[in-house]
Design a protein around this motif. Structure first.
Motif, short mmCIF file in Angstrom:
data_model
loop_
_atom_site.label_atom_id
_atom_site.label_comp_id
_atom_site.label_asym_id
_atom_site.label_seq_id
_atom_site.Cartn_x
_atom_site.Cartn_y
_atom_site.Cartn_z
N ARG A 25 2.04 7.91 8.80
CA ARG A 25 0.91 6.61 8.40
C ARG A 25 1.30 5.29 8.69
O ARG A 25 2.34 5.06 8.65
CB ARG A 25 1.21 7.26 6.87
CG ARG A 25 0.67 8.51 6.41
CD ARG A 25 0.74 8.81 5.20
NE ARG A 25 2.17 8.75 4.58
CZ ARG A 25 2.80 9.55 3.61
NH1 ARG A 25 1.95 9.97 2.89
NH2 ARG A 25 4.10 9.60 3.34
N GLU A 31 -5.17 9.61 0.37
CA GLU A 31 -5.54 8.55 -0.31
C GLU A 31 -4.33 7.34 -0.15
O GLU A 31 -3.35 7.73 0.04
CB GLU A 31 -5.59 9.01 -1.79
CG GLU A 31 -5.87 7.72 -2.78
CD GLU A 31 -5.98 8.22 -4.12
OE1 GLU A 31 -6.77 8.11 -4.90
OE2 GLU A 31 -4.62 8.38 -4.69
N ALA A 32 -5.01 6.26 -0.11
CA ALA A 32 -4.09 4.91 -0.03
C ALA A 32 -4.48 4.18 -1.14
O ALA A 32 -5.65 3.93 -1.63
CB ALA A 32 -4.20 4.28 1.17
N GLN A 44 7.66 4.90 1.14
CA GLN A 44 7.43 4.70 2.60
C GLN A 44 8.76 5.16 3.41
O GLN A 44 8.69 5.55 4.47
CB GLN A 44 7.67 3.03 2.84
CG GLN A 44 6.62 2.58 2.20
CD GLN A 44 7.00 0.83 2.09
OE1 GLN A 44 8.28 0.53 2.06
NE2 GLN A 44 6.08 -0.18 1.76
N VAL A 69 -4.96 0.14 7.88
CA VAL A 69 -4.22 1.43 7.63
C VAL A 69 -4.65 2.48 8.60
O VAL A 69 -5.82 2.41 9.07
CB VAL A 69 -4.66 2.04 6.29
CG1 VAL A 69 -3.97 0.96 5.13
CG2 VAL A 69 -5.87 2.28 5.68
N HIS A 97 0.51 1.23 8.22
CA HIS A 97 0.13 -0.13 7.39
C HIS A 97 0.34 -1.29 8.19
O HIS A 97 1.59 -1.65 8.45
CB HIS A 97 0.71 -0.06 5.98
CG HIS A 97 0.52 -1.21 5.17
ND1 HIS A 97 1.29 -1.56 4.20
CD2 HIS A 97 -0.84 -2.04 5.15
CE1 HIS A 97 0.50 -2.68 3.52
NE2 HIS A 97 -0.54 -3.03 4.10
N PHE A 138 0.97 5.57 0.05
CA PHE A 138 -0.01 6.57 0.70
C PHE A 138 0.31 8.07 -0.09
O PHE A 138 1.66 8.33 -0.30
CB PHE A 138 0.46 6.85 2.03
CG PHE A 138 -0.14 5.80 3.07
CD1 PHE A 138 -1.45 5.61 3.43
CD2 PHE A 138 0.83 4.67 3.48
CE1 PHE A 138 -1.77 4.44 4.05
CE2 PHE A 138 0.35 3.60 4.32
CZ PHE A 138 -0.67 3.70 4.75
N ASP A 139 -0.50 8.59 -0.76
CA ASP A 139 -0.30 9.89 -1.27
C ASP A 139 0.70 10.01 -2.18
O ASP A 139 1.27 11.04 -2.19
CB ASP A 139 -0.17 10.99 0.06
CG ASP A 139 -1.35 11.03 1.05
OD1 ASP A 139 -2.43 10.64 0.54
OD2 ASP A 139 -1.06 11.26 2.15
N PHE A 169 -3.55 10.39 6.08
CA PHE A 169 -3.36 10.34 4.61
C PHE A 169 -4.72 10.62 3.85
O PHE A 169 -5.70 10.86 4.43
CB PHE A 169 -2.95 8.85 4.29
CG PHE A 169 -3.90 7.97 4.57
CD1 PHE A 169 -5.04 7.75 3.50
CD2 PHE A 169 -4.11 7.01 5.70
CE1 PHE A 169 -6.02 6.64 3.74
CE2 PHE A 169 -5.35 6.12 5.96
CZ PHE A 169 -6.15 6.05 4.95
N ASP A 196 -5.19 -5.99 5.56
CA ASP A 196 -4.60 -5.04 5.39
C ASP A 196 -5.19 -3.94 6.53
O ASP A 196 -6.57 -3.46 6.11
CB ASP A 196 -4.25 -4.45 4.28
CG ASP A 196 -3.13 -5.10 3.37
OD1 ASP A 196 -2.29 -5.27 3.97
OD2 ASP A 196 -3.47 -5.52 2.02
N ARG A 231 -8.24 2.17 -4.63
CA ARG A 231 -7.92 3.28 -3.94
C ARG A 231 -9.00 3.43 -3.01
O ARG A 231 -10.41 3.23 -3.19
CB ARG A 231 -8.07 4.24 -5.01
CG ARG A 231 -6.88 4.41 -6.16
CD ARG A 231 -6.98 5.41 -7.25
NE ARG A 231 -6.13 5.13 -8.23
CZ ARG A 231 -4.62 5.60 -7.89
NH1 ARG A 231 -4.32 6.44 -7.02
NH2 ARG A 231 -3.88 5.47 -9.01
N ILE A 240 0.72 -0.93 -0.13
CA ILE A 240 0.10 -0.06 -0.08
C ILE A 240 0.84 1.26 0.21
O ILE A 240 1.85 1.38 0.66
CB ILE A 240 -0.98 0.14 1.15
CG1 ILE A 240 -2.19 -1.14 1.02
CG2 ILE A 240 -1.67 1.35 1.37
CD1 ILE A 240 -2.99 -1.32 2.21
#
Length: 548
Positions: free
Chosen positions: A449, A474-475, A419, A468, A451, A414-415, A472, A466, A533, A412
């Motif tokens: 963020r 959007e993931a 990582q 989250v 995960h 993020f944005d 954030f 998963d 998304r 995953i």
């Protein structure tokens, strides 16, 4: 390329963060290895030397400068300043020498060495720019001579030893395969030249490098199955040569950890084909390939290491390379891979399928932003896969952020960020916090963020959970699909050779897009990618994998 241009930050705060995470030892060694005083000392140590052999007859063309200045002193080489140097180095590791010995053409080796030194005068040009490359040549030369019942050319070995020993701080600062290879090369050079002190120094450095870089469970500092294979190959050849030449023995801890490292890779290799997951740096390196297996098949490497370090067979008892080395097949066989966990990886079986997760902790600098990536193998088919590496110094600068970033992995993102922020082709800052879970692991990145991922075997295949959290917008969950599978979008995922169904506690937008993968160094090809998304209100995503 989807990755966009390579963005490298020179923010001093990020550099300080990276230095703190690396720790004082590699930072101090890197400063020593790259400092002006060391460069001056290396230049003195690598003064021009005459070739040890004269060119007596024509020989096929030797890959030489490859776009670099052939007259440049080795101490002044900057490998990343010109074209990609890695293919040139690979072509100049003298892998052809053992093949000549096995073909009964060892008498041609002096001719080959003469041609190579004519094209690459000692300590001039790009092929003298790296101590590890000199070490790999020394190991191949010593192996070829032993297979042919000859003594390696002492003059060549002394020149290689001088290059290996010119800047050990640089190699040790890398905390990867470099200090392993250079120590092994120094050991073998000492054996070949009758310099017992040099052999002992190489043996001590090899023991120290294995103790530092190979964990008791067999995991290696580089979380890369391909480079783990190179570790086995290099240390196996050094071990065979030192036993044959009555050299200084390996420490008991070294033998134990190399046995664990052999079992580690045996768990990951495909039993049917010897293929390895393309997780981490993957550049096609393969060493001392006496069986002609090539970079895609690690079975011969495993068989040789298992016989030397485990007193067992890895399941390929008819391996011709082991036969050429006179390594008998033991009665015992390494156990079949099952559910398994180590520092950095976790694997779970479901029938004939294997799910492999890249977990933490980050003990050494990460090469890819690939935490919690999941590889799925059904038999010999890698249906959910890593993107590979592309190249280290590609013409397309977008390759590095793409292939080393989250978009080239089944994890995953993020944005639209990785990582951790990138400082260069081989360095990240702000490594995520990581932790273990019973069936997976978790990470928290530098922006807070979160995960977490766990994988559970089911009657039909797998369930991937998963979770989250954090700030954030959007993931994006990505599943990178094997090409050529006739994948078709469905209401909640995709179907083809298997079915992926994705659900969660918030709205999910699906799209089947084209991504890229690198099956060989310097090459890229398309593959389908399922993207799911989710917005900031989501906390949970479940992927059901039905294999039938």
């Amino acid at each position: 390329m989807r990755g966009g241009p390579l963005s490298i930050s020179f923010d001093w705060r990020l550099r300080l963060d990276a230095m703190l995470r690396l720790g004082p030892r590699p930072v101090v060694l890197a400063l020593l290895g790259r400092g002006a005083l060391t460069r001056a000392m290396v230049a003195v140590r690598l003064r021009d030397r005459l070739s040890p052999v004269a060119l007596r007859a024509p020989f096929p063309a030797i890959p030489a400068a490859g776009g670099f200045d052939a007259a440049l002193r080795a101490a002044r080489l900057r490998p990343m300043a010109g074209p990609d140097i890695r293919p040139l180095w690979e072509a100049n590791r003298w892998a052809e020498l053992p093949r000549l010995a096995l073909a009964g053409e060892a008498a041609r080796m002096p001719e080959h060495l003469a041609a190579w030194f004519a094209a690459n005068p000692p300590y001039r040009g790009p092929n003298w720019g790296c101590g590890q490359e000199a070490a790999l040549r020394a190991l191949h030369l010593a192996l070829a001579a032993a297979l042919a019942g000859m003594e390696p050319d002492a003059g060549a070995m002394r020149l290689l030893a001088r290059r290996i020993g010119a800047n050990p701080a640089y190699a040790m600062a890398q905390d990867n395969n470099h200090p392993i290879s250079e120590a092994a090369g120094l050991l073998v050079c000492g054996l070949a030249t009758g310099e017992a002190r040099m052999a002992r120094r190489g043996a001590r450095r090899l023991d120290a490098a294995v103790a530092r870089l190979v964990a008791p469970d067999g995991s290696f500092a580089q979380p890369s199955p391909a480079y783990h294979r190179l570790l086995l190959d290099v240390v196996s050849v050094a071990e065979w040569l030192r036993r044959r030449g009555s050299g200084p023995p390996a420490a008991p801890a070294t033998r134990e950890r190399m046995a664990a490292a052999t079992r580690w890779l045996h768990f990951l290799a495909c039993p049917q084909t010897g293929a390895l997951p393309r997780i981490g740096h993957q550049d096609g390196s393969h060493f001392a390939d006496l069986s002609g297996a090539g970079p895609e098949d690690a079975r011969a490497s495993l068989e040789r290491a298992a016989r030397l370090f485990c007193g067992a067979s890895a399941g390929w008892r008819q391996d011709p390379g082991c036969a050429a080395m006179g390594l008998p097949a033991p009665e015992d066989t390494l156990p079949e891979p099952g559910d398994w966990a180590s520092l950095g990886f976790l694997a779970r079986r479901s029938g004939g399928a294997r799910a492999i997760i890249r977990t933490g902790p980050l003990r050494f600098r990460p090469g890819h932003a690939d935490l919690l990536h999941l590889d799925l193998w059904v038999g010999a088919k890698n249906l959910l896969r890593d993107g590979g590496t592309g190249a280290y110094n590609p013409q397309d600068p977008g390759w590095i952020p793409y292939f080393q970033g989250a978009r080239a992995h089944n994890t995953i993102g993020f944005d639209g960020e990785d990582q951790m922020p990138r400082l260069g082709p081989f360095l990240f800052a702000h490594w995520p916090e990581t932790g273990a879970l019973p069936e997976g692991g978790w990470l928290r990145d530098w922006r807070g963020r979160f995960h977490a991922r766990e994988v559970f075997a089911t009657a039909e295949g797998y369930r991937i959970e998963d979770r989250v959290g954090g700030p954030f917008r959007e993931a994006v969950l990505r599943w990178r699909l094997a090409p050529g599978g006739g994948w078709r979008p469905t209401r909640d995922g995709v179907e083809g050779p298997l079915r992926l169904s994705i659900s969660g506690d918030a709205a999910i937008a699906f799209s089947l897009v084209e991504g890229q993968e690198s099956l060989a160094y310097g090459k890229a090809s398309p593959l389908p990618v399922l993207e799911a998304r989710i917005g900031p209100g989501a906390t949970r995503v479940t992927t059901l994998i039905r294999l039938s």
